[in-house]
Design a protein around this motif. Structure first.
Motif, PDB file in Angstrom:
ATOM      1  N   ILE A 160      39.242  43.632  44.836  1.00 18.62           N
ATOM      2  CA  ILE A 160      39.308  42.347  44.150  1.00 18.62           C
ATOM      3  C   ILE A 160      40.649  41.670  44.410  1.00 18.62           C
ATOM      4  CG2 ILE A 160      39.480  41.307  41.836  1.00 18.62           C
ATOM      5  CD1 ILE A 160      37.269  43.172  40.955  1.00 18.62           C
ATOM      6  N   CYS A 161      41.701  42.480  44.557  1.00 19.70           N
ATOM      7  CA  CYS A 161      43.046  41.948  44.814  1.00 19.70           C
ATOM      8  C   CYS A 161      43.289  41.709  46.303  1.00 19.70           C
ATOM      9  CB  CYS A 161      44.098  42.889  44.255  1.00 19.70           C
ATOM     10  SG  CYS A 161      44.048  43.038  42.457  1.00 19.70           S
ATOM     11  N   ASN A 193      53.494  40.543  49.549  1.00 24.44           N
ATOM     12  CA  ASN A 193      52.910  41.691  50.258  1.00 24.44           C
ATOM     13  C   ASN A 193      51.411  41.533  50.476  1.00 24.44           C
ATOM     14  OD1 ASN A 193      54.959  44.191  50.513  1.00 24.44           O
ATOM     15  ND2 ASN A 193      55.502  42.995  48.700  1.00 24.44           N
ATOM     16  N   LYS A 194      50.919  40.276  50.325  1.00 20.75           N
ATOM     17  CA  LYS A 194      49.507  39.947  50.558  1.00 20.75           C
ATOM     18  C   LYS A 194      48.574  40.688  49.595  1.00 20.75           C
ATOM     19  CE  LYS A 194      50.079  38.689  55.417  1.00 20.75           C
ATOM     20  NZ  LYS A 194      51.540  38.664  55.372  1.00 20.75           N
ATOM     21  N   ILE A 195      49.046  40.886  48.368  1.00 23.37           N
ATOM     22  CA  ILE A 195      48.242  41.491  47.307  1.00 23.37           C
ATOM     23  C   ILE A 195      48.029  40.429  46.234  1.00 23.37           C
ATOM     24  CG2 ILE A 195      48.104  43.308  45.565  1.00 23.37           C
ATOM     25  CD1 ILE A 195      50.042  44.940  47.337  1.00 23.37           C
ATOM     26  N   ASN A 196      46.799  40.026  46.044  1.00 22.80           N
ATOM     27  CA  ASN A 196      46.490  38.937  45.117  1.00 22.80           C
ATOM     28  C   ASN A 196      46.149  39.484  43.733  1.00 22.80           C
ATOM     29  OD1 ASN A 196      46.850  37.047  47.158  1.00 22.80           O
ATOM     30  ND2 ASN A 196      44.688  37.114  47.746  1.00 22.80           N
ATOM     31  N   LEU A 197      47.181  39.763  42.944  1.00 19.53           N
ATOM     32  CA  LEU A 197      46.924  40.188  41.570  1.00 19.53           C
ATOM     33  C   LEU A 197      46.210  39.072  40.824  1.00 19.53           C
ATOM     34  CD1 LEU A 197      50.299  41.944  40.576  1.00 19.53           C
ATOM     35  CD2 LEU A 197      48.162  43.011  41.292  1.00 19.53           C
ATOM     36  N   PRO A 198      45.255  39.434  39.928  1.00 18.68           N
ATOM     37  CA  PRO A 198      44.531  38.401  39.180  1.00 18.68           C
ATOM     38  C   PRO A 198      45.500  37.498  38.424  1.00 18.68           C
ATOM     39  CG  PRO A 198      43.539  40.556  38.848  1.00 18.68           C
ATOM     40  CD  PRO A 198      44.837  40.784  39.567  1.00 18.68           C
TER      41      PRO A 198
END
Length: 338
Positions: A98-99, A32-37
């Motif tokens: 940030i994500c 979903n194009k969410i860059n969790l750390p």
């Protein structure tokens, strides 16, 4: 099978994503194009540590250096090792920026504008696609014909293609002026969802306090519970100034009857109307309803109402297990706290 997972970021933004059975939460987020750390993807570094606030899940593996047993018992998780077994709510301890994500924007068209009373409107928006949110949350809505937007809580159930909003009529206000003359078909944008005021898992009796159009998030909560059910007792106080301000009461009572465990109590502040209960919420909430502290309290209303209720609890000598509140101010701004 896919489950809905709400990722709540520390800046107040919520993104709701579908997570497939046996799919890692980080993989679903990236999809979903969410860059969790994340650094390792192997449960070793602990960079992706979050906390699961609601729902059932499994952790495939993790090293003690990444997360302790005590943290695991407190429902901390490593998103790279987490698979979900139900809908979940996950607190992510970084900002959405940030994500590399942010609040979702969904376009829609005004389907109906209904003047419910001199003090309130109901706005119905037909969405181009359903918007995921937690019952109780709000969105920013663009005001057609202006560069302004205003924040309103959903009064509709999550996932519905038609979103509804209960809006206070503020004479001369940007949104109120639009609603007075607006037309069906006007395009709007909804940006969100946002806010820490949302319905948690019901583990104990509930005390809900709505002031005026602060009823809106409770309507969304009732819609959700009418679908999923609950055995917990819910007492909803609906406090307004005049009898004409008791809008959407028939809808509240219909949903309460469907759920079967909801008691609805209405209060009028004005002396001009006859009513069983007069005054303010604090004149009627008793120590018995606080159940010795074993109760969750949800409150949505103006700031003076929030502070008055806080002081009332102190005077009763009982603090609820959880107190979630949302304040709204005359300019339609929203402030959420828990």
């Amino acid at each position: 099978m896919a489950y809905q997972v709400a990722l709540n970021f520390e800046d107040g933004v919520t993104r709701v994503i579908d997570v497939d059975e046996d799919e890692k939460v980080t993989d679903a987020a990236f999809r979903n194009k969410i860059n969790l750390p994340m650094d390792c993807r192997d449960g070793v570094c602990g960079t992706c540590k979050c906390k699961c606030e609601e729902g059932e899940y499994e952790l495939e593996f993790y090293m003690d250096e990444a997360m302790t047993e005590e943290e695991a018992e407190e429902r901390f998780v490593l998103a790279c090792q987490m698979t979900v077994e139900s809908d979940c709510i996950i607190s992510v301890p970084v900002s959405s920026e940030i994500c590399k994500t942010g609040a979702q924007t969904v376009r829609g068209a005004v389907q109906a504008i209904d003047a419910l009373s001199d003090t309130s409107y109901n706005l119905t928006v037909k969405l181009q696609k359903a918007m995921g949110f937690l019952p109780g949350q709000y969105v920013n809505i663009s005001v057609p014909g202006t560069d302004a937007h205003r924040s309103y809580s959903f009064s509709s159930r999550p996932g519905a293609e038609e979103a509804t909003f209960l809006i206070r009529n503020l004479k001369g206000g940007v949104m109120s002026s639009y609603l007075e003359a607006g037309s069906t078909g006007d395009e709007v944008e909804l940006t969100g969802p946002m806010g820490a005021f949302y319905l948690r898992n019901l583990e104990r009796p509930q005390l809900w306090l709505a002031g005026g159009t602060g009823l809106a998030p409770f309507l969304s909560m009732l819609e959700a519970l009418a679908e999923q059910g609950t055995e917990q007792q819910i007492t909803l106080y609906y406090a307004v100034t005049n009898a004409a301000d008791l809008v959407e009461l028939a809808r509240v009572q219909e949903l309460a009857e469907k759920i079967g465990t909801v008691r609805v109590i209405t209060i009028l502040a004005s002396d001009d109307d006859d009513h069983e209960r007069k005054g303010f919420v604090t004149d009627h909430v008793t120590a018995d309803e606080l159940n010795g502290g074993d109760v969750d309290v949800y409150l949505c209303g103006p700031p003076p109402m929030v502070e008055a209720v806080r002081q009332h609890f102190k005077s009763l000598g009982t603090e609820p297990a959880n107190f979630y509140f949302e304040k709204f101010t005359p300019n339609d701004a929203v402030e959420a706290a828990a």
